[in-house]
Design an enzyme around this catalytic site. Structure first.
Site, PDB file in Angstrom:
ATOM      1  CE  LYS A  50      -2.896   5.183   8.429  1.00 29.68           C
ATOM      2  NZ  LYS A  50      -3.469   3.863   8.166  1.00 29.68           N
ATOM      3  NE  ARG A 104      -3.023  -5.100   2.704  1.00 30.01           N
ATOM      4  CZ  ARG A 104      -2.291  -4.210   2.042  1.00 30.01           C
ATOM      5  NH1 ARG A 104      -2.346  -4.119   0.740  1.00 30.01           N
ATOM      6  NH2 ARG A 104      -1.504  -3.377   2.688  1.00 30.01           N
ATOM      7  CB  SER A 142      -7.394   2.158   1.454  1.00 27.30           C
ATOM      8  OG  SER A 142      -8.325   1.383   2.159  1.00 27.30           O
TER       9      SER A 142
END
Length: 179
Positions: A50, A104, A142
């Site tokens: 990532k 979410r 993020s």
């Protein structure tokens, strides 16, 4: 888990993420999950794939800085551990049987249901528990926090002060290197 006769086994949950950076959305899930188990393990993934902005030790520090207030609110037993393995291995290694995941938006559900199925195949003794993001945090990610910060936007409502300082320092370092 071995437990003494007459005692109730501990319910241990595991909440994993890269936490680059940890947001108030993550902290909301941590607080809510800690009320559902006897012990909550926060697994901070190494996950170089990532390409995290902050190194692992800083991400762990950011999570740990936020925990005293959560522990005070919940009385929860919450620990933070790094991991660099399959999630189910980290869950097993920490004595957990529940994986907490925050949702979410609908696209989160699509991804998480796949991961839940794979994790269940890898270890049928581990359950996934999905917690919907609260209305006040469901738009926070993020990735968006890093993007806002990289353009000089105010991220103070999305992260703790310590996380904000570390994130801004990392972004400044990156700018100085690329100049």
């Amino acid at each position: 888990m071995n437990t003494p006769a007459g005692s109730v086994p501990k319910r241990v949950g595991f909440y994993a993420g890269t936490f680059d950076p940890v947001t108030v959305g993550h902290l909301d899930v941590i607080e809510r999950a800690s009320r559902l188990v006897d012990r909550l393990v926060i697994g901070v993934a190494h996950n170089p794939g990532k390409n995290p902005l902050m190194p692992l030790d800083e991400r762990i520090a950011c999570v740990e800085e936020a925990l005293p207030a959560i522990r005070q609110n919940t009385g929860g037993d919450i620990v933070v551990v790094p991991f660099d393995s399959l999630l189910v291995k980290a869950v097993r290694d920490n004595g957990a049987t529940l994986i907490f995941r925050g949702l979410r938006v609908l696209s989160d559900f699509d991804y998480e249901i796949q991961m839940s199925g794979v994790n269940r195949k890898l270890d049928a003794g581990i359950e996934s528990v999905f917690l919907m993001a609260s209305e006040r945090t469901q738009f926070i990610s993020s990735r968006l926090v890093k993007e806002i910060a990289s353009y000089g936007g105010d991220i103070s409502e999305f992260v703790t002060p310590g996380t904000q300082a570390r994130l801004l320092a990392r972004l400044a370092d990156r700018k100085n290197v690329s100049v």
